[in-house]
Write a protein that holds these residues in place. Structure first.
Motif: not given
Length: 441
Positions: A235-239, A298-303, A353-356, A363-370
């Protein structure tokens, strides 16, 4: 950024706000579909009027939505004309139950309550569709409650002000050092080792990094079960996101602030996104030379997509080629949508995401959490780490939809926990001295 909120006082204490002007744009974002535009205006009455003008057939749903926004404002203390009114207990009991239905809806479910296609897109384009609709309502309430401004000078200047505040209090910052190990002695941390082999000894340690890169690695203990459940949950995905910046010839633009539009299928498939988000910075005169502007896309990227960028980064040539390709596709999509910008945009930077991941050890380049899904109460992970007496958590990952406010509040809790321990120690010493046991500070 509303001076009537407790969080504003926190930012002043941290040096982020108080001495700087806050920019309040006329809207947070504007969405366009089939030539019709809708904006998330600062003025809630203007917002309601715009929505009704575009979608008179959705009058009832719009009224309910606006009421929900005002209810959240009342709960947060940013209601009324002066954005300083807070609900009494009686008002909370009266109005809050109406919000309950939104807690059970995702952003997608909320959009489906409306008939008009423009309104559907307007409500769907800002957050991922599986987000709780309450998260979207809180965004709308924040902006229309004069609580979502931007400190002038941007993120860098804000970080510099906070740095200056910290140093003024006697703090020391070592941004050229990477912690690779927190060394334990029994049930307490004794020191931290840096990648260059140097070490620092401290009485207490506050972990602010992505816990996924800390537990079992930097800190040789198991991740707390509360956090482990969050990372393991479906349920708690990352992006994360892919972003590029353009130099724009000429200061005038066919939009103001943030602009979001539907991507045609040919671009949507290439970018794996339904929408493209654009942002301009005309309010920051120092961001570009005179006669120019900066446009950010900007475009969002899933995990899965985020991990793909991070894996590809190992091959520098392939990674650079993919960034260039995506940027060119974005450029084509922008100039097709806004032909006024043709031959005026030049790519000046790209990040993924690789930059972040590289900057933040996220871990996956998240700059916000779940993400915060529907039908779920936002979790809050404790500050203390079970079994360790002097290591504390102060991360955005201790709650869903974490970001700067979540991190700031987590920092306050960590400092309070350390101060509480010190206060207990001081009380013990004082009592011992009173009993003439010979203890001293």
């Amino acid at each position: 950024t509303n001076k009537n909120t407790p969080l504003y006082a926190t930012w002043v204490q941290l040096g982020a706000l108080g001495s700087v002007e806050v920019y309040q744009g006329e809207s947070l974002y504007t969405y366009e579909r089939s030539g019709r535009r809708l904006s998330l205006c600062r003025d809630i009455n203007k917002l309601a009027a715009q929505m009704l003008e575009v979608a008179p057939e959705d009058r009832k749903a719009i009224s309910s939505f606006i009421t929900a926004i005002k209810t959240v404002q009342g709960l947060e203390g940013i209601a009324g004309r002066a954005h300083n009114l807070k609900y009494s207990i009686v008002q909370k009991l009266r109005y809050t139950p109406a919000l309950a239905k939104y807690a059970f809806m995702s952003v997608k479910n909320l959009a489906e309550k409306f008939k008009n296609a423009v309104v559907k897109g307007f409500l769907s384009c800002l957050l991922p569709e599986h987000f709780s609709s309450l998260a979207l309502i809180y965004v709308f309430a924040t902006i229309t409650g004069e609580n979502g401004g931007v400190p002038c000078g941007g993120s860098l200047k804000m970080a510099e002000r906070m740095t200056a505040r910290f140093k003024a209090l006697g703090g020391r910052i070592m941004t050229d050092k990477e912690v690779v190990k927190i060394n334990m002695s029994g049930d307490k941390a004794r020191s931290a080792t840096f990648s260059d082999g140097s070490e620092v000894i401290a009485d207490a340690f506050i972990v602010t990094a992505d816990p996924k890169t800390v537990f079992g690695k930097m800190l040789d203990v198991k991740m707390p079960s509360d956090l482990e459940k969050l990372y393991a949950s479906e349920k708690f995905k990352r992006f994360s996101s892919f972003q590029c910046a353009f130099s724009c010839e000429g200061e005038s633009l066919p939009f103001c602030g943030d602009f979001i539009f539907d991507l045609p299928e040919k671009y949507g498939n290439l970018l794996s996104s339904k929408y493209l988000i654009l942002r301009e910075f005309s309010h920051e005169k120092s961001f570009a030379p005179e006669g120019k502007n900066v446009v950010q896309a900007m475009i969002f990227c899933d995990e899965k997509a985020s991990r793909g960028f991070i894996q590809l980064k190992k091959n520098k040539i392939a990674y650079a080629a993919k960034k260039q390709y995506i940027s060119n596709v974005i450029l084509q999509a922008v100039t097709e949508k806004l032909p006024e910008l043709k031959d005026r945009l030049e790519i000046i930077d790209t990040w993924s995401p690789a930059t972040y991941n590289r900057y933040l050890s996220s871990e996956i380049g998240s700059y916000m959490s779940f993400t915060l899904p529907a039908k779920v109460v936002p979790p809050h992970v404790p500050t203390r780490i079970k079994g360790i007496g002097n290591v504390f958590l102060a991360t955005q990952w201790q709650g869903a939809v974490g970001g700067l406010p979540t991190a700031a509040e987590a920092g306050k809790r960590a400092v309070a926990a350390i101060d509480g321990k010190n206060a207990a120690a001081r009380a013990f010493v004082k009592e011992a001295q009173q009993k003439k046991l010979g203890f001293s500070d």
